[in-house]
Design a protein around this motif. Structure first.
Motif, PDB file in Angstrom:
ATOM      1  N   VAL A 113       0.636  -1.089  -0.035  1.00 31.40           N
ATOM      2  CA  VAL A 113       0.103  -0.133   0.020  1.00 31.40           C
ATOM      3  C   VAL A 113       1.045   1.276  -0.209  1.00 31.40           C
ATOM      4  O   VAL A 113       2.128   1.191   0.491  1.00 31.40           O
ATOM      5  CB  VAL A 113      -0.966   0.193   1.199  1.00 31.40           C
ATOM      6  CG1 VAL A 113      -1.981  -1.242   1.342  1.00 31.40           C
ATOM      7  CG2 VAL A 113      -0.159  -0.045   2.443  1.00 31.40           C
ATOM      8  N   ALA A 114       0.325   2.465  -0.299  1.00 34.96           N
ATOM      9  CA  ALA A 114       1.266   3.808  -0.430  1.00 34.96           C
ATOM     10  C   ALA A 114       1.550   3.845   0.955  1.00 34.96           C
ATOM     11  O   ALA A 114       0.926   3.982   2.041  1.00 34.96           O
ATOM     12  CB  ALA A 114       0.211   4.873  -0.842  1.00 34.96           C
ATOM     13  N   GLY A 115       2.794   4.038   1.230  1.00 31.59           N
ATOM     14  CA  GLY A 115       3.298   4.486   2.408  1.00 31.59           C
ATOM     15  C   GLY A 115       3.663   3.207   3.418  1.00 31.59           C
ATOM     16  O   GLY A 115       4.483   3.436   4.395  1.00 31.59           O
ATOM     17  N   GLY A 116       3.381   2.140   2.821  1.00 28.90           N
ATOM     18  CA  GLY A 116       3.619   0.870   3.591  1.00 28.90           C
ATOM     19  C   GLY A 116       3.202   0.885   4.985  1.00 28.90           C
ATOM     20  O   GLY A 116       2.123   1.275   5.353  1.00 28.90           O
ATOM     21  N   ASN A 176       5.720  -0.998   0.449  1.00 29.62           N
ATOM     22  CA  ASN A 176       5.463   0.384   0.336  1.00 29.62           C
ATOM     23  C   ASN A 176       5.395   0.480  -1.490  1.00 29.62           C
ATOM     24  O   ASN A 176       6.461   0.589  -1.997  1.00 29.62           O
ATOM     25  CB  ASN A 176       6.564   1.327   0.947  1.00 29.62           C
ATOM     26  CG  ASN A 176       6.293   2.640   0.952  1.00 29.62           C
ATOM     27  OD1 ASN A 176       5.256   3.200   0.065  1.00 29.62           O
ATOM     28  ND2 ASN A 176       6.983   3.644   1.534  1.00 29.62           N
ATOM     29  N   LEU A 177       3.987   1.014  -1.573  1.00 32.27           N
ATOM     30  CA  LEU A 177       3.939   1.269  -3.307  1.00 32.27           C
ATOM     31  C   LEU A 177       4.862   2.377  -3.686  1.00 32.27           C
ATOM     32  O   LEU A 177       4.930   2.383  -4.690  1.00 32.27           O
ATOM     33  CB  LEU A 177       2.586   1.353  -3.428  1.00 32.27           C
ATOM     34  CG  LEU A 177       1.795   0.091  -3.696  1.00 32.27           C
ATOM     35  CD1 LEU A 177       0.172   0.603  -3.655  1.00 32.27           C
ATOM     36  CD2 LEU A 177       2.169  -0.819  -4.804  1.00 32.27           C
ATOM     37  N   ASP A 178       5.208   3.620  -2.646  1.00 30.98           N
ATOM     38  CA  ASP A 178       5.898   4.430  -3.232  1.00 30.98           C
ATOM     39  C   ASP A 178       7.132   3.808  -3.638  1.00 30.98           C
ATOM     40  O   ASP A 178       7.947   4.759  -4.300  1.00 30.98           O
ATOM     41  CB  ASP A 178       6.223   5.313  -1.974  1.00 30.98           C
ATOM     42  CG  ASP A 178       4.656   6.024  -1.626  1.00 30.98           C
ATOM     43  OD1 ASP A 178       3.638   5.859  -2.611  1.00 30.98           O
ATOM     44  OD2 ASP A 178       4.512   6.302  -0.617  1.00 30.98           O
ATOM     45  N   HIS A 179       7.597   2.994  -3.194  1.00 36.00           N
ATOM     46  CA  HIS A 179       9.144   2.362  -3.618  1.00 36.00           C
ATOM     47  C   HIS A 179       9.053   1.598  -4.812  1.00 36.00           C
ATOM     48  O   HIS A 179      10.007   0.704  -5.216  1.00 36.00           O
ATOM     49  CB  HIS A 179       9.817   1.553  -2.422  1.00 36.00           C
ATOM     50  CG  HIS A 179       9.842   2.410  -1.510  1.00 36.00           C
ATOM     51  ND1 HIS A 179      10.013   1.811  -0.236  1.00 36.00           N
ATOM     52  CD2 HIS A 179      10.046   3.765  -1.212  1.00 36.00           C
ATOM     53  CE1 HIS A 179      10.300   3.204   0.890  1.00 36.00           C
ATOM     54  NE2 HIS A 179      10.159   4.028   0.286  1.00 36.00           N
ATOM     55  N   TYR A 180       7.773   1.226  -5.481  1.00 36.14           N
ATOM     56  CA  TYR A 180       7.554   0.332  -6.700  1.00 36.14           C
ATOM     57  C   TYR A 180       8.466   0.630  -7.825  1.00 36.14           C
ATOM     58  O   TYR A 180       9.228  -0.216  -8.141  1.00 36.14           O
ATOM     59  CB  TYR A 180       6.266   0.473  -7.089  1.00 36.14           C
ATOM     60  CG  TYR A 180       5.990  -0.337  -8.472  1.00 36.14           C
ATOM     61  CD1 TYR A 180       5.399  -1.824  -8.022  1.00 36.14           C
ATOM     62  CD2 TYR A 180       5.845   0.320  -9.785  1.00 36.14           C
ATOM     63  CE1 TYR A 180       5.400  -2.592  -9.420  1.00 36.14           C
ATOM     64  CE2 TYR A 180       5.650  -0.723 -10.804  1.00 36.14           C
ATOM     65  CZ  TYR A 180       5.423  -1.832 -10.471  1.00 36.14           C
ATOM     66  OH  TYR A 180       5.390  -2.557 -11.704  1.00 36.14           O
ATOM     67  N   TYR A 181       8.559   1.901  -8.153  1.00 34.88           N
ATOM     68  CA  TYR A 181       9.427   2.043  -9.421  1.00 34.88           C
ATOM     69  C   TYR A 181      11.159   1.844  -9.078  1.00 34.88           C
ATOM     70  O   TYR A 181      11.885   1.482  -9.877  1.00 34.88           O
ATOM     71  CB  TYR A 181       9.119   3.446 -10.046  1.00 34.88           C
ATOM     72  CG  TYR A 181       7.822   3.564 -10.723  1.00 34.88           C
ATOM     73  CD1 TYR A 181       7.535   3.087 -11.821  1.00 34.88           C
ATOM     74  CD2 TYR A 181       7.169   4.535  -9.990  1.00 34.88           C
ATOM     75  CE1 TYR A 181       6.439   2.763 -12.365  1.00 34.88           C
ATOM     76  CE2 TYR A 181       5.765   4.408 -10.711  1.00 34.88           C
ATOM     77  CZ  TYR A 181       5.303   3.767 -11.667  1.00 34.88           C
ATOM     78  OH  TYR A 181       4.068   3.964 -12.206  1.00 34.88           O
TER      79      TYR A 181
END
Length: 244
Positions: free
Chosen positions: A138-141, A207-212
């Motif tokens: 999820v965003a933010g983990g 954390n989806l923010d770290h996906y890329y």
């Protein structure tokens, strides 16, 4: 003669009811503890019968105890692991329902497991290995909390002594006698005092923010490994040609 015999039987039954109405004094204490770190842990159970009055241990002596432990969607037991532990006599436990160990938390339901042991003394120690499921990123983990409530406790005795307890305990229920056969046995749920708080197992969420960043790093690692492997193969072939 018949009249006196009937009176005697009636008085005996009345006396028995009066005596046994209060004999089933269940003073049972249970502790529930979570051990180890990571996604693979153990729950241990400490059960103490009639610690204050050992004269009451006739209720549980030589009986079989079973704990019915409910697990949240984020926690599961591995049926294959439990089967191997039963075969090696290290543990007698079996899932109450089917378990898919591959599913993530979001696609899973609550499950339950029976943990069975012998009451040879006034204290019983049981344990079970459990595993945490992965949660979707999820965003933010962050951390996901899995709360593991106290289990239900059952007894099964070689005689019918628990029938004397009357309304002290609940009516009989039927489930498997043990993990080695499909035979059903009659069990009595008994009351106990929980000495520890509800277990809380926190597991990390991606954390989806770290996906890329993770995707780029993964691709880079694959390319680097592939280039190194191709270079090694090429060098091997060149050495082989020179020897020829």
């Amino acid at each position: 003669m018949t009249f006196h015999y009937s009176v005697f039987v009636y008085l005996f039954i009345l006396f028995t009811k009066c005596v046994f109405a209060n004999v089933c004094k269940f003073d049972v204490k249970l502790t529930q503890t979570l051990h180890n770190e990571g996604f693979h842990r153990n729950i241990t159970y400490g059960v103490v019968f009639n610690e204050e009055d050992e004269s009451e241990d006739w209720i549980n002596r030589d009986c079989i105890i079973a704990l019915d432990q409910k697990l949240p969607p984020g926690v599961y037991v591995n049926p294959d692991e439990l089967g191997e532990l039963r075969r090696t006599n290290k543990l007698n436990a079996l899932p109450k329902n089917r378990v898919n160990v591959e599913l993530p938390t979001e696609q899973s339901d609550d499950s339950s497991v029976y943990i069975i042991g012998m009451v040879s003394e006034s204290k019983v120690y049981l344990w079970i290995p459990i595993h945490a499921r992965y949660h979707k990123a999820v965003a933010g983990g962050g951390m996901a909390k899995n709360e593991i409530e106290p289990p239900k406790m059952y007894l099964r005795c070689p005689d019918r002594r628990l029938d004397m307890c009357g309304k002290t305990i609940s009516p009989s229920v039927s489930f498997l006698c043990n993990g080695s056969s499909r035979e059903q046995c009659s069990w009595k749920e008994i009351p106990f005092t929980m000495m520890t708080s509800t277990l809380v197992w926190e597991v990390p969420i991606g954390n989806l923010d770290h996906y890329y960043a993770v995707a780029f790093g993964t691709v880079l690692a694959i390319l680097s490994g592939s280039m190194y492997l191709l270079k090694a193969i090429h060098a091997y072939k060149m050495r082989k040609l020179k020897r020829a």
